[in-house]
Structure formats: C-alpha cells, structure tokens
Scaffold this motif. Structure first.
Motif, mmCIF file in Angstrom:
data_model
loop_
_atom_site.group_PDB
_atom_site.id
_atom_site.type_symbol
_atom_site.label_atom_id
_atom_site.label_comp_id
_atom_site.label_asym_id
_atom_site.label_seq_id
_atom_site.Cartn_x
_atom_site.Cartn_y
_atom_site.Cartn_z
ATOM 1 N N ASP A 129 0.848 5.435 1.098
ATOM 2 C CA ASP A 129 0.236 6.576 1.775
ATOM 3 C C ASP A 129 0.870 7.845 1.219
ATOM 4 O O ASP A 129 2.060 8.104 1.405
ATOM 5 C CB ASP A 129 0.446 6.489 3.293
ATOM 6 C CG ASP A 129 -0.414 7.485 4.061
ATOM 7 O OD1 ASP A 129 -0.723 8.558 3.512
ATOM 8 O OD2 ASP A 129 -0.772 7.195 5.222
ATOM 9 N N THR A 169 -3.267 9.918 4.441
ATOM 10 C CA THR A 169 -3.854 9.981 5.783
ATOM 11 C C THR A 169 -3.543 11.249 6.555
ATOM 12 O O THR A 169 -4.276 11.601 7.470
ATOM 13 C CB THR A 169 -3.357 8.799 6.621
ATOM 14 O OG1 THR A 169 -1.925 8.895 6.748
ATOM 15 C CG2 THR A 169 -3.746 7.468 5.998
ATOM 16 N N LEU A 208 0.834 -1.200 0.000
ATOM 17 C CA LEU A 208 0.000 0.000 0.000
ATOM 18 C C LEU A 208 0.874 1.258 0.000
ATOM 19 O O LEU A 208 2.046 1.228 0.381
ATOM 20 C CB LEU A 208 -0.919 -0.015 1.213
ATOM 21 C CG LEU A 208 -1.842 -1.240 1.320
ATOM 22 C CD1 LEU A 208 -2.572 -1.243 2.662
ATOM 23 C CD2 LEU A 208 -2.831 -1.282 0.164
ATOM 24 N N PHE A 213 -9.139 3.607 5.143
ATOM 25 C CA PHE A 213 -9.998 2.865 4.224
ATOM 26 C C PHE A 213 -11.459 2.904 4.657
ATOM 27 O O PHE A 213 -12.360 3.118 3.835
ATOM 28 C CB PHE A 213 -9.535 1.411 4.101
ATOM 29 C CG PHE A 213 -8.328 1.222 3.236
ATOM 30 C CD1 PHE A 213 -8.426 1.259 1.857
ATOM 31 C CD2 PHE A 213 -7.080 1.002 3.813
ATOM 32 C CE1 PHE A 213 -7.310 1.072 1.052
ATOM 33 C CE2 PHE A 213 -5.960 0.816 3.018
ATOM 34 C CZ PHE A 213 -6.067 0.854 1.642
ATOM 35 N N PHE A 230 -4.784 7.887 -2.118
ATOM 36 C CA PHE A 230 -4.863 7.615 -0.685
ATOM 37 C C PHE A 230 -3.832 8.433 0.077
ATOM 38 O O PHE A 230 -2.668 8.487 -0.283
ATOM 39 C CB PHE A 230 -4.605 6.120 -0.466
ATOM 40 C CG PHE A 230 -4.777 5.623 0.945
ATOM 41 C CD1 PHE A 230 -5.909 4.911 1.295
ATOM 42 C CD2 PHE A 230 -3.810 5.843 1.911
ATOM 43 C CE1 PHE A 230 -6.073 4.421 2.584
ATOM 44 C CE2 PHE A 230 -3.959 5.368 3.192
ATOM 45 C CZ PHE A 230 -5.099 4.648 3.537
ATOM 46 N N ASN A 280 -2.544 3.758 9.622
ATOM 47 C CA ASN A 280 -2.870 4.276 8.290
ATOM 48 C C ASN A 280 -4.053 3.558 7.662
ATOM 49 O O ASN A 280 -4.835 4.153 6.922
ATOM 50 C CB ASN A 280 -1.651 4.167 7.374
ATOM 51 C CG ASN A 280 -0.386 4.708 8.008
ATOM 52 O OD1 ASN A 280 0.060 4.185 9.030
ATOM 53 N ND2 ASN A 280 0.204 5.728 7.432
ATOM 54 N N ALA A 300 -5.053 3.590 -3.153
ATOM 55 C CA ALA A 300 -3.876 3.315 -2.329
ATOM 56 C C ALA A 300 -2.809 2.520 -3.058
ATOM 57 O O ALA A 300 -1.782 2.173 -2.455
ATOM 58 C CB ALA A 300 -4.303 2.562 -1.067
ATOM 59 N N THR A 301 -3.033 2.215 -4.330
ATOM 60 C CA THR A 301 -2.053 1.451 -5.103
ATOM 61 C C THR A 301 -1.797 2.122 -6.449
ATOM 62 O O THR A 301 -0.885 2.928 -6.582
ATOM 63 C CB THR A 301 -2.536 -0.014 -5.282
ATOM 64 O OG1 THR A 301 -3.881 -0.003 -5.813
ATOM 65 C CG2 THR A 301 -2.511 -0.756 -3.952
ATOM 66 N N ALA A 307 -2.063 6.137 -6.327
ATOM 67 C CA ALA A 307 -0.991 6.740 -5.538
ATOM 68 C C ALA A 307 0.356 6.551 -6.219
ATOM 69 O O ALA A 307 1.209 7.453 -6.194
ATOM 70 C CB ALA A 307 -0.979 6.146 -4.134
ATOM 71 N N PHE A 322 2.128 -0.431 4.520
ATOM 72 C CA PHE A 322 2.382 0.698 3.625
ATOM 73 C C PHE A 322 3.873 0.709 3.304
ATOM 74 O O PHE A 322 4.694 1.158 4.089
ATOM 75 C CB PHE A 322 1.908 2.001 4.264
ATOM 76 C CG PHE A 322 0.416 2.088 4.331
ATOM 77 C CD1 PHE A 322 -0.302 2.763 3.365
ATOM 78 C CD2 PHE A 322 -0.288 1.443 5.345
ATOM 79 C CE1 PHE A 322 -1.687 2.808 3.402
ATOM 80 C CE2 PHE A 322 -1.673 1.484 5.395
ATOM 81 C CZ PHE A 322 -2.377 2.168 4.424
#
Length: 432
Positions: free
Chosen positions: A83, A346, A81, A360, A344, A356, A377-378, A381, A125
């Motif tokens: 962030d 945070t 993931l 979701f 994504f 983190n 988030a993938t 990002a 992450f």
C-alpha cells in the motif's frame, strides 16, 4: 514461527520442528502467482531460508529433515501486497481526528501506529509507504520493526508532509493562533524557495525515506480555500531539487489540475489523488514516468463516518467531501486507457486500517482489470518505493513476503478482503 493456533484456525497442515531448528521453510502452493502479469503456475514449492526466498520450483518437493512445512496446496499464493499511501497513526477523521492531534501524546500515537500496522499486515499488506505524521511516531515504528523489536509491515516513511503556510499540510489550520508554535516543531510548512529547502532538509534529517509535498489544497484541511495549487513554482521546485540532492523520491498530494501540472513538469515520482484533469495534464502524464496513486478508498471512510455522525465534519470540509465522493474514480477511468502507470494506495487513515483490500474492488469498478490492479499493488508499487530488488514478486533472493487467498483473485478481487495466510520476511503471522 508461531503456527499452532494459526493452523487450527485455518485448517492448514503445518509441520514445524522446534523454533530454534527451523532454519528452512518449505511452502507447497496449490496455485502460484509468483510474477503478477505472467501466467499463474500450478502446484509449486517455495523454499525459504533466513527470511529470504531461496528457490521456486514446479511441483511439490520433498520436505528435508528439520525443515518447517506449510501446506497451502488448496490456496492461491501471491507476493505480499504493498500500500503506497497510508497514515498509520490514526484513522479518526473530521473533528475527532483534530481533537486527537492535541490530546494524544507521541507515545500514544506510536502505540496506535503499531496497532494499525498490524491490522494492515494481517490484511496481507507486508509493505506500506506512510505519507505523513507530525510527531515521528512512524519513523520510530519503522526503526523498531527493522531492528526486530516489534512486528509490523515494512515501512517507507515520509516524516511530516510539506506545504506552504495555510496549505493542506499546515497542521495548525483550525486552531487558535497562539497554538501555532505547538505545530511548528515538525517543520511541515515552508514559505519561499529557501525555506522550502530548509523544510525538506529537516525531514531528511529526521530520517524520512521519501518526501511528501502537498502542492494543492486538500479535502480534509480546515480551510475553505479551494483545491487548486497553493505552492509557488519556485517553492515546489526547491522541495524536489533538495530531495533529489539527498537521493529521495517525491510523492505529491494534488487535487487541482494546476498543481498536478506543476508536479508533472518537475518530474515527481508519484501523484496522490489527482482528482482534476485537463487534456494538457493527461497528455503530459501519459508521456511521463510519474505514477498515479488513486486512493479511492477515501470515499469509504467518508461515507462510513457520515453515516455514523452527520456532523463529523465542519461545513467547509463537508462540502469538499461531498464533491470528492461524487468524482472519485473518474481520473482512473481516464488515465488507465492512456497508459499512465498506476501504483496501489488507499490513504488508509482516511479509510479504515485493515480494510486496505477494499481498494481492489474500487479500482476494478473504475477501469482496471483484476490483474492490472494486482500489478499495481505488487510490481508497480515496489518500483515506486524503490524496492523492486526486495519485494513485488516471489523470486530467489527476495524477501519472503508471501500471502495466500482462497479462490482466484484474478477473477474475483474481493478475495483480497479475506487473506488466509501472511508471511512477512519469513515469519508467519497468526491471523485473528
């Protein structure tokens, strides 16, 4: 790779030859989401060599002699993931955070950043975009991780974020006037277009991968000047033009609709928070390629600190926090149906590092599907960070950044709060 404690804790079947001989790693995945947004695959084999993914095959391949074997046949396996908005040096807030700024040495902040980076990595992450710190601690941590001197997530770092004097990134806010020179070294403030070109160049010269600009007031800044635009058009334009000259992307902190409109007209790469909207802003955003990074988790950090200490924030700041709590998620509810691209992020540091995955649930609560939140988030990002050729999917040639969770994250995103397996650049992490 260290696997003994890891395997025992999770009940995984991991067969490893001596570390020096483990050039190839084989993963058996029970269910594989290799490309978020495409249908998941059933039992699959991932072959990894020297930190890179060599191949992804259907079914369970034989284990070659001398290869390391990781059995995730009872897990859902996904890309690591990402962030897009963290602050690794601290997660103290309010008056406690302000005290840290003048009591902790840069060396201490660097150790804190490494500890927070590991919390983030253990949460699944494997890549973060760090959007601002004053002393270069995260720049140093990024370089140490890249050199293999320590472990942590892949870091894209902004150095220190930029604003006008008395803007959100003026680190001297709330301190006595004679302390202002202490905060000037990182070059966070600029006034006038020429000075903003200098400040942007200064961050690039320090090694910043991306430029962060705070175009409006902020919730946490110690000034009761509102949340509207606080940079002149020529100042903001100078930051963006200079960043582009050096091949850098630009992330913009913005709450007020006027600042967001400025940023959109300049074609910035992402807008963080984006709390207030007008129809003009919505229409322009929907036509643009600018990502929205919602940072909904800030509300969790605020609520937790206030529950522990009702006096954690100064009155001017507390009023803005209460407003932010009430309005959090409304922008996402409006922008998702209009097709705005979401990445994504945070704002971990305002919320707790290592938590983190809580983002979701908030994203889904405010209009996204589990699948679209995972894409944010993938794939999204990775695109925002300019790293799509390295991360965001599980595919040959990409970095072996891989996680696993129990259950089905496309049905229940709370599974991301309990990541069961983390591999970063081919190395397996022992989870605590």
């Amino acid at each position: 790779m260290k696997t003994g404690i890891f395997a025992a804790a999770l009940g995984l079947s991991v067969i490893m030859p001596p570390i020096a001989a483990a050039q190839t790693t084989i993963i058996h995945a029970g269910r594989l989401i290799d490309v978020p947004g495409e249908p998941p695959r059933g039992p699959s084999t991932i072959i990894i060599d020297d930190g890179l993914i060599v191949s992804v095959e259907d079914g369970y391949a034989q284990i070659p002699d001398g290869a390391a074997f990781i059995d995730l046949s009872d897990q859902t396996v996904l890309p690591g993931l990402i962030d897009s908005h963290v602050h690794l040096t601290s997660d103290a807030g309010g008056l406690a955070g302000q005290l840290e700024a003048v009591t902790l040495s840069p060396a201490t902040q660097a150790f804190n950043a490494q500890a927070n980076g590991m919390k983030t990595l253990r949460a699944g992450f494997t890549t973060v975009r760090n959007l601002g710190d004053g002393d270069g601690a995260v720049l140093a941590l990024r370089d140490a991780i890249n050199a293999g001197k320590t472990m942590g997530p892949r870091i894209v770092d902004a150095g220190s974020s930029l604003s006008g004097t008395a803007g959100h990134s003026d680190d001297a806010l709330g301190y006595r006037d004679e302390l202002r020179p202490f905060f000037a070294g990182a070059g966070t403030t600029c006034d006038g277009a020429e000075d903003c070109r200098r400040a942007t160049r200064q961050q690039i010269g320090r090694g910043a991968d991306v430029i962060k600009m705070t175009i409006t007031g902020g919730v946490n800044s110690r000034i009761g000047a509102g949340l509207g635009s606080q940079m002149f058009d020529d100042e903001a334009a100078a930051v963006v033009a200079t960043a582009r000259m050096f091949g850098r992307k630009v992330a913009v902190h913005s709450h007020g609709a006027d600042g967001t409109l400025q940023a959109l007209k300049l074609g910035v790469d992402s807008i963080e928070h984006g709390t207030m909207l007008t129809e003009e802003v919505i229409a322009l955003w929907a036509k643009s390629k600018t990502y929205y990074v919602p940072t909904l988790s800030t509300v969790n950090g605020y609520k937790e600190r206030l529950a522990a200490n009702p006096d954690a924030y100064e009155p001017d700041v507390l009023a803005k926090i209460n407003w932010r709590i009430d309005i959090t998620g409304k922008t996402l509810e409006v922008l998702v149906p209009r097709g705005v691209r979401i990445a994504f992020g945070t704002d971990a540091g305002v919320s707790k590092h290592g938590r983190n995955g809580d983002e979701f649930e908030l994203m889904v609560a405010h209009g996204m599907t589990p699948e679209s939140a995972l894409i944010a988030a993938t794939i999204n990002a990775a695109d925002l960070l300019g790293l799509s050729d390295q991360i965001g999917t599980i595919a040959p040639g990409k970095s072996a950044d891989i996680i696993a969770v129990a259950g089905d994250p496309l049905a229940d995103v709370s599974t991301f709060q309990n990541v069961r397996f983390v591999m970063a650049r081919g190395a397996v992490l022992e989870l605590e």
